[in-house]
Design a protein around this motif. Structure first.
Motif, PDB file in Angstrom:
ATOM      1  N   PRO A 169      11.837   5.353  -2.551  1.00  0.00           N
ATOM      2  CA  PRO A 169      11.097   4.227  -1.986  1.00  0.00           C
ATOM      3  C   PRO A 169      10.035   4.737  -1.018  1.00  0.00           C
ATOM      4  N   VAL A 170       8.800   4.303  -1.189  1.00  0.00           N
ATOM      5  CA  VAL A 170       7.724   4.673  -0.255  1.00  0.00           C
ATOM      6  C   VAL A 170       7.364   3.396   0.503  1.00  0.00           C
ATOM      7  N   LEU A 171       7.734   3.368   1.786  1.00  0.00           N
ATOM      8  CA  LEU A 171       7.613   2.126   2.554  1.00  0.00           C
ATOM      9  C   LEU A 171       6.243   2.033   3.215  1.00  0.00           C
ATOM     10  N   VAL A 172       5.560   0.924   2.999  1.00  0.00           N
ATOM     11  CA  VAL A 172       4.210   0.744   3.542  1.00  0.00           C
ATOM     12  C   VAL A 172       4.191  -0.545   4.370  1.00  0.00           C
ATOM     13  N   PRO A 173       4.119  -0.426   5.694  1.00  0.00           N
ATOM     14  CA  PRO A 173       4.140  -1.637   6.523  1.00  0.00           C
ATOM     15  C   PRO A 173       2.973  -2.571   6.223  1.00  0.00           C
ATOM     16  N   ALA A 197      -3.592   0.789   3.229  1.00  0.00           N
ATOM     17  CA  ALA A 197      -2.382   1.618   3.369  1.00  0.00           C
ATOM     18  C   ALA A 197      -1.679   1.774   2.012  1.00  0.00           C
ATOM     19  N   ILE A 198      -1.697   0.718   1.202  1.00  0.00           N
ATOM     20  CA  ILE A 198      -1.073   0.820  -0.127  1.00  0.00           C
ATOM     21  C   ILE A 198      -1.850   1.837  -0.963  1.00  0.00           C
ATOM     22  N   ASP A 199      -3.178   1.726  -0.918  1.00  0.00           N
ATOM     23  CA  ASP A 199      -4.029   2.651  -1.666  1.00  0.00           C
ATOM     24  C   ASP A 199      -3.721   4.099  -1.246  1.00  0.00           C
ATOM     25  N   LYS A 200      -3.603   4.298   0.057  1.00  0.00           N
ATOM     26  CA  LYS A 200      -3.373   5.640   0.603  1.00  0.00           C
ATOM     27  C   LYS A 200      -1.994   6.188   0.207  1.00  0.00           C
ATOM     28  N   ALA A 201      -1.048   5.274   0.013  1.00  0.00           N
ATOM     29  CA  ALA A 201       0.326   5.711  -0.294  1.00  0.00           C
ATOM     30  C   ALA A 201       0.497   6.131  -1.759  1.00  0.00           C
ATOM     31  N   SER A 250       0.469   8.243  -4.927  1.00  0.00           N
ATOM     32  CA  SER A 250       0.424   9.692  -5.194  1.00  0.00           C
ATOM     33  C   SER A 250       0.564   9.907  -6.700  1.00  0.00           C
ATOM     34  N   SER A 251       0.584  11.177  -7.104  1.00  0.00           N
ATOM     35  CA  SER A 251       0.722  11.458  -8.536  1.00  0.00           C
ATOM     36  C   SER A 251       2.121  11.054  -9.035  1.00  0.00           C
ATOM     37  N   LYS A 252       3.051  10.830  -8.106  1.00  0.00           N
ATOM     38  CA  LYS A 252       4.414  10.442  -8.505  1.00  0.00           C
ATOM     39  C   LYS A 252       4.628   8.928  -8.518  1.00  0.00           C
ATOM     40  N   THR A 253       3.641   8.180  -8.011  1.00  0.00           N
ATOM     41  CA  THR A 253       3.845   6.723  -7.921  1.00  0.00           C
ATOM     42  C   THR A 253       3.973   6.126  -9.315  1.00  0.00           C
ATOM     43  N   LYS A 254       4.999   5.268  -9.469  1.00  0.00           N
ATOM     44  CA  LYS A 254       5.219   4.626 -10.763  1.00  0.00           C
ATOM     45  C   LYS A 254       5.076   3.119 -10.670  1.00  0.00           C
ATOM     46  N   VAL A 255       5.504   2.579  -9.517  1.00  0.00           N
ATOM     47  CA  VAL A 255       5.582   1.118  -9.401  1.00  0.00           C
ATOM     48  C   VAL A 255       5.074   0.682  -8.025  1.00  0.00           C
ATOM     49  N   ILE A 256       4.397  -0.482  -7.985  1.00  0.00           N
ATOM     50  CA  ILE A 256       4.184  -1.178  -6.710  1.00  0.00           C
ATOM     51  C   ILE A 256       5.012  -2.471  -6.798  1.00  0.00           C
TER      52      ILE A 256
END
Ligand code: PMP
Ligand code: GLU
Length: 394
Positions: free
Chosen positions: A137-141, A152-156, A158-164
């Motif tokens: 889980p990548v937590l974005v306030p 902040a979502i855009d910045k979070a 990465s190449s590993k991101t699969k889902v928002i």
């Protein structure tokens, strides 16, 4: 003895407290439960009658794993009429609550090591569901006003991101995200080839002017990468029936169905038949409950925001208030120090007999969650008690 997977799992704080409340009540204490978010109304009668009728007709057997076609067709009509998304029935799966649909969606979408972006504050179970799938889980306030922080979502990503993961109306903040901000998230998902999981279980509980919009209705190219999650639990006061659904790309739904086929087989047969009555003939009941929730929101907001040391954002949907209580941290009553939100929740349970959930459960340690899915009398009594207890800290 116990697997690492389970050892690292925190129990659900919204539900766990219920055993403690039962114990305290057994000991004769008067506890007002504003912890677990579920409608206090009974399920509308036509739904109960449809379930009974289904049982009498022998609809008490296993069903097709993704759900009876009649219900999936009714869900497809609902999604088309209300949410402006066209799904065929093999893009829809009925499950044991939204919870199980969500858990299986993460299991289907994520490989170990993949990342899932979750705006916070967030509902208690997302983090554990994602971890269960071996993902991170990548937590974005969110921003101060509880709306999505798109930069902040855009910045979070990465190449590993699969889902928002998006949840609007939101549990616990009550925020209803604007169409523009949801469209911006959708654009990010398209640009980075990500999936969107959108949890819309509170879609019917909106009190402000921002309407609910379903992300899968955005075009072009969004529906193909979106899994829409919904449930009968909140809108139709059917929490105990355990009935939810997922709608999304065929391959994803097939994957969820494969897991379901090995783990629960199907959602309860007669509950599925009853859910057709919910969708087709219970709109007026839903509106009546929504109006009652709106009155309670106004009342509880007034009371909570006038407490000393508490800042309460105004929620537009769902049935929660999520005030910042950090100004109370460090205050004491005798030997008891209110170090943090869990200490405040414990104090209010002991001193006022009111159960609330500390914000830590929702990745927001400065806050505490109230649910207003309780009667006006109970809310009034709870606030009288809380006022007295908070007053003793000054
Ligand atoms: N999503 C959110 C945001 C919730 O608050 C809940 C709580 N019930 C769920 C999903 C799970 O819903 P269900 O009871 O249908 O499993
Ligand atoms: N979703 C509700 C809540 O947040 C019910 C409990 C749960 O499923 O977590 O309180």
């Amino acid at each position: 003895m116990i697997s690492d997977r389970v050892r690292q799992m925190a129990p659900s704080q919204t539900l766990e407290l219920n055993s403690k409340i039962a114990q305290l009540r057994k000991e004769g204490k008067s506890i007002i439960a504003l912890n677990s978010g579920e409608p206090d109304f009974n399920t509308p009668q036509p739904i109960i009658e449809a379930a009974y009728q289904a049982m009498l007709e022998g609809k008490t057997k296993y069903t097709q794993t993704p759900g009876i076609p009649e219900l999936r067709e009714a869900i497809a009509r609902k999604l088309s009429d209300e949410n402006k998304i066209d799904y065929s029935i093999d893009e829809i799966l009925v499950s044991t609550g939204a919870k199980y649909a969500l858990t299986n969606t993460f299991l289907v979408l994520c490989n170990p090591g993949d990342e899932v972006i979750i705006p916070t504050p967030c509902w208690v179970s997302y983090v554990e569901m994602v971890k269960l799938a071996g993902a991170l889980p990548v937590l974005v306030p969110v921003c101060e006003d509880n709306h999505l922080d798109l930069k902040a979502i855009d910045k979070a990503i990465s190449s590993k991101t699969k889902v928002i993961l998006i949840n609007s109306p939101n549990n616990p903040t009550g925020a209803v995200y604007s169409q523009d901000s949801l469209m911006a998230v959708a654009e990010l998902a398209v640009r980075h080839e990500l999936y969107i999981v959108t949890d819309e279980v509170y879609e019917k509980l909106i009190y402000g002017t921002t309407p609910h919009v379903s992300m899968a209705s955005f075009s072009p190219g969004i529906k193909e990468r979106t899994v829409t999650i919904n449930a009968f639990s909140k809108a139709y006061a059917m929490t105990g029936w355990r009935l939810g659904y997922a709608a999304g790309p065929k391959q994803v739904i097939k994957g969820i169905s494969a897991i379901q086929g090995h783990t629960t087989s199907n959602a309860t047969s007669f509950a599925q038949w009853a859910a057709i009555a919910a969708l087709e003939s219970c709109g007026a009941y839903v509106e009546e409950m929504r109006q009652a929730f709106e009155k309670r929101r106004d009342y509880l907001y007034g009371r909570v925001s006038s407490l000393p040391g508490i800042r309460c954002p105004y929620p537009d949907g769902a049935f929660y208030l999520f005030p910042d209580v950090s100004e109370l941290f460090g205050r004491r009553r005798g030997d008891r120090v209110i170090h943090d939100a869990p200490a405040l929740a414990d104090y209010l349970l002991d001193e006022a007999g009111v159960a609330l959930v500390p914000g830590n459960a929702f990745e927001a340690p400065q806050a505490i969650r109230f649910t207003y899915s309780n009667s006006m009398e109970k809310l009034n009594e709870a606030m009288d008690r809380i006022e007295r207890a908070v007053g003793k800290l000054f």
